[in-house]
Design a protein around this motif. Sequence first.
Motif, PDB file in Angstrom:
ATOM      1  N   THR A  64      -3.069  11.007  -0.956  1.00 54.13           N
ATOM      2  CA  THR A  64      -3.903   9.856  -1.432  1.00 54.13           C
ATOM      3  C   THR A  64      -3.174   8.694  -0.969  1.00 54.13           C
TER       4      THR A  64
ATOM      5  N   ARG B  98      -8.218   3.515  -3.932  1.00 49.85           N
ATOM      6  CA  ARG B  98      -7.581   4.677  -3.403  1.00 49.85           C
ATOM      7  C   ARG B  98      -8.636   5.588  -2.817  1.00 49.85           C
TER       8      ARG B  98
ATOM      9  N   ASP C  14       0.958  -1.101   0.063  1.00 54.16           N
ATOM     10  CA  ASP C  14       0.027   0.055   0.005  1.00 54.16           C
ATOM     11  C   ASP C  14       0.861   1.270  -0.106  1.00 54.16           C
TER      12      ASP C  14
ATOM     13  N   HIS D 270      -3.181   4.502  -1.274  1.00 53.37           N
ATOM     14  CA  HIS D 270      -3.566   3.374  -2.633  1.00 53.37           C
ATOM     15  C   HIS D 270      -3.511   1.838  -1.561  1.00 53.37           C
TER      16      HIS D 270
END
Length: 248
Positions: free
Chosen positions: A126, A135, A110, A128
Amino acid sequence: MSDVGSEDFDDDQGYLGEYEGDRNEAGERHGVGRAVLPNGDTYQGMYENGKRSGQGTYRFKNGARYIGEYYQNLKHGQGIFYYPDGSKYEGSWVDDQRQGHGLYTYPNQDTYEGEWLHHQRNGQGTYHYNDTGSRYMGTWGMGKMESAGEFIHLNHRYQGNFLNNNPSGPGKYVFEVGCEQHGEYLQLDQDRGDAEEDEVVTTRVLKWKPTAVTGLSLWTPAKDPSSEKEGLASADEKGGAKPPTPET
């Protein structure tokens, strides 16, 4: 989504140990040098008046490694930290802490890229999820999803406000088929009986309450979501907010 591997590693602040390198007139470590510290850690790089300052590489005896800038013995500036569990942080440091813009890669691959404050995700960023491809893009507060954000999945996305990692209040699901489902997330009390103790335990659960289906429209995040106590409801950390239809 905890920062696995982000435990603090204190560089040995002592001045003892073996040292080879430049010194100033006062005999202090100054310039380029290499030190083996009493705890077994090693440092090779720049010194200024007896303290690590400038570019250097610090290797911890537990396998961790920092390559980057120092100031007054503290990680300060741009640097990369490799943690023993395989995670890695590359970005800005202030007074030995992740602060400013940086990219963190977790052991499960991640990633989070965005703003940091005092070692925690804070500001715009952000996250993910490697295993699902989902996301979250939006605002963070001390490590948690807070205020306006967007959870993006394979064939749909959820837009709204978040509170304590969960959607809270009004929001909408946007589907690639060309429609939106508007509604709000509610936190409801759910009673669960305990057979052994014969007690009722109350837990809080999230429920999506749809209100309308429309065509696609432009979404603008609230400018001051913190003042709107109705935030947006949440999703679990791995799958994000789940729409009623269609299935992912």
